[in-house]
Design a protein around this motif. Structure first.
Motif, mmCIF file in Angstrom:
data_model
loop_
_atom_site.group_PDB
_atom_site.id
_atom_site.type_symbol
_atom_site.label_atom_id
_atom_site.label_comp_id
_atom_site.label_asym_id
_atom_site.label_seq_id
_atom_site.Cartn_x
_atom_site.Cartn_y
_atom_site.Cartn_z
ATOM 1 N N SER A 1 0.825 -1.211 0.000
ATOM 2 C CA SER A 1 0.000 0.000 0.000
ATOM 3 C C SER A 1 0.857 1.258 0.000
ATOM 4 N N GLY A 2 0.186 2.378 -0.234
ATOM 5 C CA GLY A 2 0.850 3.674 -0.194
ATOM 6 C C GLY A 2 -0.182 4.786 -0.198
ATOM 7 N N THR A 3 0.280 5.994 0.041
ATOM 8 C CA THR A 3 -0.592 7.168 0.135
ATOM 9 C C THR A 3 -0.211 8.184 -0.936
ATOM 10 N N SER A 4 -1.230 8.826 -1.506
ATOM 11 C CA SER A 4 -1.045 9.903 -2.467
ATOM 12 C C SER A 4 -1.743 11.155 -1.936
ATOM 13 N N THR A 5 -1.109 12.301 -2.088
ATOM 14 C CA THR A 5 -1.656 13.568 -1.610
ATOM 15 C C THR A 5 -2.152 14.416 -2.790
ATOM 16 N N HIS A 6 -2.745 15.555 -2.464
ATOM 17 C CA HIS A 6 -3.213 16.457 -3.513
ATOM 18 C C HIS A 6 -2.069 16.836 -4.459
ATOM 19 N N ASP A 7 -0.936 17.225 -3.904
ATOM 20 C CA ASP A 7 0.196 17.596 -4.755
ATOM 21 C C ASP A 7 0.651 16.422 -5.614
ATOM 22 N N ASP A 8 0.626 15.216 -5.038
ATOM 23 C CA ASP A 8 1.004 14.024 -5.800
ATOM 24 C C ASP A 8 0.086 13.821 -6.996
ATOM 25 N N ARG A 9 -1.239 13.935 -6.764
ATOM 26 C CA ARG A 9 -2.151 13.635 -7.885
ATOM 27 C C ARG A 9 -2.091 14.723 -8.952
ATOM 28 N N ILE A 10 -1.889 15.966 -8.544
ATOM 29 C CA ILE A 10 -1.721 17.034 -9.527
ATOM 30 C C ILE A 10 -0.494 16.755 -10.393
ATOM 31 N N ALA A 11 0.619 16.428 -9.754
ATOM 32 C CA ALA A 11 1.854 16.156 -10.491
ATOM 33 C C ALA A 11 1.708 14.931 -11.383
ATOM 34 N N THR A 12 1.030 13.903 -10.881
ATOM 35 C CA THR A 12 0.865 12.664 -11.651
ATOM 36 C C THR A 12 0.000 12.895 -12.885
ATOM 37 N N ILE A 13 -1.091 13.625 -12.722
ATOM 38 C CA ILE A 13 -1.940 13.947 -13.878
ATOM 39 C C ILE A 13 -1.129 14.695 -14.931
ATOM 40 N N ARG A 14 -0.358 15.675 -14.496
ATOM 41 C CA ARG A 14 0.435 16.480 -15.423
ATOM 42 C C ARG A 14 1.493 15.616 -16.119
ATOM 43 N N GLU A 15 2.180 14.779 -15.363
ATOM 44 C CA GLU A 15 3.276 13.987 -15.931
ATOM 45 C C GLU A 15 2.776 12.969 -16.944
ATOM 46 N N PHE A 16 1.679 12.280 -16.651
ATOM 47 C CA PHE A 16 1.178 11.297 -17.610
ATOM 48 C C PHE A 16 0.567 11.981 -18.834
ATOM 49 N N SER A 17 -0.022 13.138 -18.651
ATOM 50 C CA SER A 17 -0.545 13.876 -19.795
ATOM 51 C C SER A 17 0.585 14.268 -20.739
ATOM 52 N N GLU A 18 1.711 14.736 -20.175
ATOM 53 C CA GLU A 18 2.839 15.156 -20.999
ATOM 54 C C GLU A 18 3.551 13.975 -21.653
ATOM 55 N N SER A 19 3.660 12.850 -20.933
ATOM 56 C CA SER A 19 4.449 11.734 -21.461
ATOM 57 C C SER A 19 3.660 10.812 -22.377
ATOM 58 N N THR B 1 -7.573 7.728 -10.150
ATOM 59 C CA THR B 1 -6.671 6.893 -10.938
ATOM 60 C C THR B 1 -5.239 7.410 -10.826
ATOM 61 N N ALA B 2 -5.094 8.737 -10.745
ATOM 62 C CA ALA B 2 -3.765 9.305 -10.541
ATOM 63 C C ALA B 2 -3.173 8.851 -9.211
ATOM 64 N N ASP B 3 -3.990 8.763 -8.171
ATOM 65 C CA ASP B 3 -3.507 8.211 -6.898
ATOM 66 C C ASP B 3 -2.980 6.796 -7.099
ATOM 67 N N GLY B 4 -3.748 5.985 -7.867
ATOM 68 C CA GLY B 4 -3.316 4.614 -8.125
ATOM 69 C C GLY B 4 -1.999 4.568 -8.864
ATOM 70 N N ALA B 5 -1.848 5.405 -9.898
ATOM 71 C CA ALA B 5 -0.613 5.414 -10.679
ATOM 72 C C ALA B 5 0.569 5.899 -9.855
ATOM 73 N N LYS B 6 0.323 6.914 -9.010
ATOM 74 C CA LYS B 6 1.406 7.436 -8.178
ATOM 75 C C LYS B 6 1.945 6.358 -7.240
ATOM 76 N N VAL B 7 1.056 5.670 -6.548
ATOM 77 C CA VAL B 7 1.499 4.644 -5.603
ATOM 78 C C VAL B 7 2.098 3.451 -6.344
ATOM 79 N N ALA B 8 1.562 3.156 -7.529
ATOM 80 C CA ALA B 8 2.061 2.006 -8.303
ATOM 81 C C ALA B 8 3.520 2.165 -8.687
ATOM 82 N N ARG B 9 3.959 3.399 -8.909
ATOM 83 C CA ARG B 9 5.331 3.627 -9.388
ATOM 84 C C ARG B 9 6.373 2.937 -8.513
ATOM 85 N N ALA B 10 6.131 2.888 -7.225
ATOM 86 C CA ALA B 10 7.111 2.295 -6.308
ATOM 87 C C ALA B 10 7.128 0.776 -6.378
#
Length: 474
Positions: free
Chosen positions: A371-389, A398-407
């Motif tokens: 398990s892991g935790t995602s914060t507001h800043d995490d989900r904002i950054a994750t949305i931006r990063e996947f949109s750009e890449s 879903t961004a929370d899921g992707a953020k925690v999945a990275r590890a």
């Protein structure tokens, strides 16, 4: 197949637990024995369409429903153009070793449609067979309510009483529910948070006299009909990934799943799929700032928070501090022992905590859950990063899921991120993340502008009882 309560006692067959919700002793319905899927079984399922696969998987649990009837129910649930994608659940690579499992192609643009569309068909079928009516009492933190109401609206034998927390959902989520004008749909906005709504539901559901007098049932994730339908898309996702794998290597080919988690129902379905024999390596539980579940899987201590300490976040469907479905996992963790499970929940009532730290090593080694935790800043950054890449825009959950999945991405092990909803449901957050305004289409604007059919109510059990008593089907 027979069902039992996590706290002891038998409950009947699939059709019985479909209508009852909580067991009389407050426990949850679980299969007496969990079915198994061999490598040969999985290969037999490979060529099936999604409705056909759902028939086979749900049929393992709904043994009291004739197979031809069940096939008609799944065809009605997943056919007729209700889902935008022809394959119902499309998979797409989004980079970083991750694949998005598209669960939000249904009428309310959220993964809850995958189970709720089936549940709507199944409830109507069972009620007609038994010449009964059902008053569904539920609580929602966002997407469950709209999915339930869109699946049950206009049905003659079902009325829906859906509690939601005032001011705690996105404008889109509120409009999807409150814009419905059907006479059998009753929206109740409660002063408080989701857990307050859920607690009101539980208090009425465990009052057996009131429950029986008003034919109360549940369609939130404590309803095992939803759990069984969700197991199907774990199987489907594994099959679609392994379509690209050499036949000789498929049987042991493992994948991992990342699952944004609030009430623990979605990831519980993954736990069952893994237990049934689907080659799942890891189940990654992603929490938001209300990270009671993350704390549990890191420490073994389950400490639900009060309403006052449940935060309003930018992934509102996960603003849950008391996860109902965790009891089903704890039942398995404790050797499927109803006495130990009942004792654990008695401990929770006495101390507001369950201490299972002695079982901590088994969470990952035996059950594959991290398990892991995602914060507001995490989900904002994750949305931006996947949109750009990748050009893919993720909703906040879903961004929370992707953020925690990275590890937890491992070489050679596909990481499948379960989509929670379409980003259009959270336009303000997408604007914050990407700096672009999300303009609603004509249908969405009409929904947002429609008059709201909703009753505001204080957190008052007696007012809720009176409201249901006046409007329940009989």
């Amino acid at each position: 197949m027979q069902y039992i309560s996590t706290r002891g006692g038998t409950l009947g067959q699939f059709s019985d637990v479909l209508l009852e919700g909580l067991a009389p002793n407050g426990g949850l319905a679980v299969p007496e024995t969990l079915p198994r899927l061999s490598a040969e079984d999985l290969e037999r399922l490979r060529p099936l369409s999604y409705p056909e696969l759902a028939t086979e998987i749900i049929g393992l649990f709904a043994t009291d429903i004739p197979r031809d009837d069940l096939a008609r129910l799944t065809a009605a649930a997943y056919g007729g153009g209700k889902f935008a994608a022809d394959e119902i659940v499309p998979l797409s690579e989004i980079g970083e070793g991750m694949t998005l499992v598209g669960l939000s192609e249904g009428p309310t643009l959220a993964f809850k449609d995958m189970a709720m569309q089936f549940l709507g068909e199944a409830l109507e079928y069972v009620l007609e067979k038994n010449d009964r009516v059902l008053n569904v009492l539920g609580a929602t933190s966002g997407d469950t309510g709209s999915a339930a109401e869109h699946a049950l609206r206009g049905r003659d034998r079902v009325s829906v009483f859906m509690l939601s927390p005032q001011g705690r959902m996105s404008a889109f989520q509120r409009a999807q529910m409150y814009s419905l004008q059907d006479e059998n749909v009753h929206n109740i906005a409660v002063e408080g948070v989701f857990d307050d709504c859920q607690n009101l539901v539980k208090r009425l559901a465990t009052d057996l006299d009131f429950k029986r007098a008003h034919s109360l049932g549940a369609v939130n994730s404590i309803n095992f009909g939803r759990i069984s339908a969700q197991i199907a898309y774990y199987v489907w996702a594994w099959l679609r990934v392994t379509d690209k794998v050499a036949p000789t290597e498929r049987a042991d080919f493992q994948v991992s799943f990342a699952v944004p988690s609030g009430n623990f129902g979605n990831i519980l379905s993954g736990h069952y799929a893994k237990s049934m024999g689907v080659p799942i390596r890891t189940l990654v539980l992603a929490s938001n700032e209300n990270n009671v579940l993350d704390e549990f899987f890191r420490t073994g201590h389950y400490r639900p928070r009060s309403a006052e300490n449940t935060l309003a976040t930018s992934s509102p469907s996960m603003d849950v501090s008391r996860a109902s479905n965790l009891e089903r996992f704890v039942f398995d963790l404790l050797g499927r022992d109803p006495e130990r499970t009942a004792a654990a929940w008695h401990e929770l009532e006495e101390r507001d905590e369950i201490d299972l730290s002695g079982e901590l090593d088994r969470f990952e080694s035996e059950f594959g859950i991290v398990s892991g935790t995602s914060t507001h800043d995490d989900r904002i950054a994750t949305i931006r990063e996947f949109s750009e890449s990748s050009g893919v825009i993720l909703d906040p959950h879903t961004a929370d899921g992707a953020k925690v999945a990275r590890a937890h991405v491992e070489a050679g092990i596909p990481m499948l991120v379960l989509e929670t909803a379409k980003p259009a449901k959270f336009a303000d957050l997408i604007t914050e993340a990407l700096g672009t305004t999300v303009e609603p289409d004509a249908d969405t604007q009409a929904m947002l502008d429609a008059p709201a059919r909703v009753t505001n109510m204080p957190h008052d059990e007696q007012q809720l009882r009176a409201y249901i008593n006046e409007r329940a089907l009989r």
